[in-house]
Design a protein around this motif. Sequence first.
Motif, short mmCIF file in Angstrom:
data_model
loop_
_atom_site.label_atom_id
_atom_site.label_comp_id
_atom_site.label_asym_id
_atom_site.label_seq_id
_atom_site.Cartn_x
_atom_site.Cartn_y
_atom_site.Cartn_z
N ILE A 302 0.36 -1.22 -0.07
CA ILE A 302 -0.05 -0.40 -0.02
C ILE A 302 0.95 1.57 0.13
CG2 ILE A 302 -1.98 1.66 1.29
CD1 ILE A 302 -2.73 -0.99 2.29
N ASP A 303 1.99 1.46 0.57
CA ASP A 303 3.05 2.78 0.85
C ASP A 303 3.00 2.23 -0.25
OD1 ASP A 303 4.65 4.72 1.69
OD2 ASP A 303 5.70 3.04 2.31
N ILE A 304 4.20 1.52 -1.03
CA ILE A 304 4.31 2.04 -2.94
C ILE A 304 3.62 2.23 -3.69
CG2 ILE A 304 5.44 0.60 -4.80
CD1 ILE A 304 6.47 -1.33 -2.60
N ALA A 305 2.49 1.44 -3.50
CA ALA A 305 0.46 1.68 -4.19
C ALA A 305 0.71 3.42 -3.88
CB ALA A 305 -0.05 0.90 -4.11
N LEU A 306 0.50 4.01 -3.09
CA LEU A 306 -0.01 5.60 -2.70
C LEU A 306 1.38 6.41 -3.15
CD1 LEU A 306 -0.87 5.59 0.76
CD2 LEU A 306 -2.54 5.55 -1.34
N SER A 307 2.50 5.96 -3.30
CA SER A 307 4.00 6.79 -3.65
C SER A 307 3.71 6.44 -5.43
CB SER A 307 5.49 6.21 -3.30
OG SER A 307 5.28 4.68 -3.84
N GLN A 308 2.76 5.82 -6.10
CA GLN A 308 3.10 5.30 -7.35
C GLN A 308 1.29 5.46 -8.34
OE1 GLN A 308 6.00 4.79 -9.37
NE2 GLN A 308 6.92 4.38 -7.83
N LEU A 309 0.84 6.22 -7.60
CA LEU A 309 -0.44 6.18 -7.57
C LEU A 309 -1.12 6.67 -9.14
CD1 LEU A 309 -2.22 8.37 -4.78
CD2 LEU A 309 -2.45 5.51 -5.73
N PRO A 310 -0.44 7.87 -9.79
CA PRO A 310 -0.38 8.01 -11.14
C PRO A 310 0.19 6.78 -12.38
CG PRO A 310 1.32 9.59 -10.85
CD PRO A 310 0.96 8.62 -9.23
N ARG A 311 0.12 5.46 -11.62
CA ARG A 311 0.63 4.28 -12.94
C ARG A 311 -0.63 3.33 -12.84
NH1 ARG A 311 7.08 1.82 -10.97
NH2 ARG A 311 5.95 0.26 -12.08
N LEU A 312 -1.19 3.29 -11.08
CA LEU A 312 -1.76 2.65 -10.40
C LEU A 312 -3.26 3.50 -11.54
CD1 LEU A 312 0.11 1.39 -8.72
CD2 LEU A 312 -2.14 1.10 -7.72
N GLN A 313 -3.18 4.59 -11.78
CA GLN A 313 -4.72 4.94 -12.64
C GLN A 313 -4.45 4.64 -13.96
OE1 GLN A 313 -3.58 9.21 -10.99
NE2 GLN A 313 -5.18 8.75 -9.08
N LEU A 314 -3.30 5.15 -14.34
CA LEU A 314 -3.10 4.67 -15.80
C LEU A 314 -3.46 3.34 -16.30
CD1 LEU A 314 -2.12 5.92 -18.52
CD2 LEU A 314 0.35 4.72 -18.05
N LEU A 315 -3.20 2.02 -15.20
CA LEU A 315 -3.80 0.80 -15.57
C LEU A 315 -5.37 0.71 -15.54
CD1 LEU A 315 -1.12 -1.09 -13.14
CD2 LEU A 315 -1.40 -1.01 -15.86
N VAL A 316 -5.61 1.36 -14.80
CA VAL A 316 -7.18 1.32 -14.42
C VAL A 316 -7.73 2.20 -16.24
CG1 VAL A 316 -9.51 2.21 -13.83
CG2 VAL A 316 -7.41 1.39 -12.36
N ALA A 317 -7.02 3.35 -16.57
CA ALA A 317 -7.33 4.00 -17.87
C ALA A 317 -7.14 2.76 -18.98
CB ALA A 317 -6.74 5.13 -17.92
N LYS A 318 -6.41 2.09 -19.08
CA LYS A 318 -6.19 1.24 -20.39
C LYS A 318 -7.43 -0.21 -19.89
CE LYS A 318 -1.84 2.70 -20.55
NZ LYS A 318 0.30 1.68 -21.20
N ARG A 319 -8.46 -0.28 -19.15
CA ARG A 319 -9.26 -0.85 -19.82
C ARG A 319 -9.75 -1.61 -20.51
NH1 ARG A 319 -11.22 3.25 -17.80
NH2 ARG A 319 -13.40 3.63 -18.37
N LYS A 320 -9.67 -2.60 -21.25
CA LYS A 320 -10.80 -2.97 -22.16
C LYS A 320 -12.52 -3.31 -22.16
CE LYS A 320 -6.93 -6.09 -23.86
NZ LYS A 320 -6.30 -6.89 -23.90
N VAL A 321 -12.49 -3.37 -20.83
CA VAL A 321 -14.17 -3.47 -20.45
C VAL A 321 -14.37 -2.12 -19.72
CG1 VAL A 321 -16.47 -4.96 -19.60
CG2 VAL A 321 -14.38 -6.35 -21.54
N SER A 322 -15.65 -1.37 -19.91
CA SER A 322 -16.21 -1.32 -18.68
C SER A 322 -17.87 -1.38 -17.97
CB SER A 322 -16.58 0.50 -19.15
OG SER A 322 -15.18 1.18 -20.21
N VAL A 323 -18.12 -0.43 -16.82
CA VAL A 323 -18.81 -1.24 -15.81
C VAL A 323 -19.31 0.30 -15.79
CG1 VAL A 323 -19.54 -1.86 -13.83
CG2 VAL A 323 -18.14 -3.16 -15.27
N ASP A 324 -20.90 0.45 -15.64
CA ASP A 324 -21.67 1.56 -15.39
C ASP A 324 -22.81 0.79 -14.27
OD1 ASP A 324 -23.96 0.21 -16.59
OD2 ASP A 324 -23.36 1.67 -18.34
N GLY A 325 -23.74 1.95 -13.99
CA GLY A 325 -24.30 1.83 -13.32
C GLY A 325 -25.89 1.14 -13.49
#
Length: 527
Positions: A302-325
Motif C-alpha cells: 500500500i505504501d508503494i502504491a500510494l507513491s505510484q498512484l499515477p501508474r495505477l491510475q493509468l492501468l485503470v485507464a487502460k481497461r478494455k471493458v467498462s462498468v456502469d450503473g
Amino acid sequence: MFAIRITNKQDNGIGHLMRMKHLASALKQHQLGVHIILDDLCQFSQTLYTDFKVADVHWQNYEEDALLTINYMHQNSLSHLIVDSYTLPHEYEQLIKKSGFTLTVIDDNERQHTCDFLIDYKWVGPNTKSRYESLVPTDCVRLLGPNYCILDPTYRTVEKHSSESDLPVRVLFSLGGGGDLFILKRIFDGLPRAIQANVLFDIVVGPYATNKDTMYAIGQEFPNINILENVTCLKEYYERASLFVGALGTSFYECAATKTPAITFSLEDNQTNDIDILEWLGHYLHINDVSIDDFLRLGELIDIALSQLPRLQLLVAKRKVSVDGEGARRIAKALVGEKISTNCFAIAEQHCEVKTELTDNLVVCQVDDTHINSYLSARNLPSNSVRMTVQNAIKPLEHYLWWFNQSRFNFVITEREGSRQSQSLYIWHNLYKDKYLYGGWFSCNQDLSLPIAMIALQWQLEFCKASHPNAIWLAVIHKDNKFVNLLNSYMGFVAIPIHSKEYKVTQQLFPLADEQFNFVMWDPNAQ
C-alpha cells in the motif's frame, strides 16, 4: 408480480441482499410489486427492504424451501420468481418450473440451470457470451457480462476526483458485509508510521463482520480513521478514494465503475479469480492465495502504491471493458418483456507500443505495467524457473513489491498475425557501474523456437552496443541449459576467467549462481 428468493443466511455477507435491493427498485420503476423472501430477517435486511413486502422463510432442505416458496407465491398471486443463491440446487429450480412460474436465476458459477432468464455479469474474456450454452434450456434468455452488473443506481453518474485534487490521499478499506476485521488491523500494522499518520482512511465495518472492537480501538487511536457502519452505498467513498484495499467481491465492479485503483485479495472460494480476467476491467493487483503473514506485508505494498498512484491510475485507464450503473435497469427491462440488446459489451482493443520490427511478424515492444502479471506467469513457468538461480515460484505479493522498485529495461518479443498479437518471450537488461551489462530472457510459453530466441538475443546485443558501446555483457547460464549455452556461444559469449575482475563482478550480480552455472561474457569491442 415478482418474488425474490435470497438465501442470505447460507451465503453469508450482504452482497446478495444489496444487489437484489437494487434490482427490486428497478422493477418497481415499472409499477410492479416485488416481494422479498429471506431466511434470516435480521435488523439490517429489515431496514434495507423497508419499501417492500418481506417474508421470513425457515427451511430444512431444498424440497421444503421450494414448497414454502411455491405456497407463498400462490397465496400472494405472484408469477415470477428471481433466485439469487449459491446454495439452492438445480432440483429446486425444477420444482419451481413444474409449478408453472417464470424463473430467473442469478449466478456466476457456470452451473446447470432450468430457468427462463439467466443473469451472470461475471467477465471471463471473449468467451463470456458463450457461457451456459449447454447448461440452460435453448429458449433461456442469457444476460451475460458487465453490462448486467447490478450496482446502486447512483453509479450511473460518477464524479471521480482528478489526480490534481486527490489531496488529502484517502484509502478505502473493506471486507464486504462480513469478514474478520483483525485482517484490516494486520494490514494497518504493516503500514509505515508516516502513512498511518498522514493518510485518511475510510474503513467499512459490515453488519456481519467479526472483531469489530479491534477496528474501533484503532479508530480511537488515530483521528484520521473514519469508521463506516450501516452505510448501504459506498459510491461517494469510492469516488474520493485514491486507493481501495480489500476483499474481492462487489468491490471489484464498484472500483471499475468509479475508476478507483485497487489492491484486492480473496477470502472465499467464490472470490478466487483469474488475474487475466480481472485485467480486462483495469485491475492488476490481486492475491488469490493470501496468508495471515501476507496481510502484514500488504501494508508495504500500500505504501508503494500510494507513491505510484499515477501508474495505477493509468492501468485503470487502460481497461478494455467498462462498468456502469445501468445493470439493474437493463435486467428489469428484459424481465418485463422490453427488447434490449443482449450480450452487448464494448471491448476496447489494446496493443503494445512497437519499439522495433524484427521481421514481418516479429516485433519488440516496451514492457509497461500492464505486463506485471504476465511477466510473473512467464517467469514461474517450470521450463524457465528450473534453470534460474532462484528456482522457487515467486508469489504475487512478493512480485508486486519487487515490480514497483525494479529498474530493469524490460522488453517483450511479440508475434503478430493479422490483428492478433501473442507474446513469445521477455528480455531484460541492466547497466552496472556504467561498465557492465547483465540481463536475461525467459519464454512466455513452453514452446519457444530457436530462430525467435536467436533473433531476440541478436537484437538485444545490438541495441545495448548502440547505447553502451563499451559495456561488457556478463551472464550466468545453467550448465544443463544446452539450448541457451549453445545460443550464447554462437553469439560470441566466452567463459569468464576465474581470477578476473569480471568474474568477481558476475558473482556480485548473481550471488546464488554456484558450480551448476557457466559464467560467460560478451565484449562488444572484441566482436
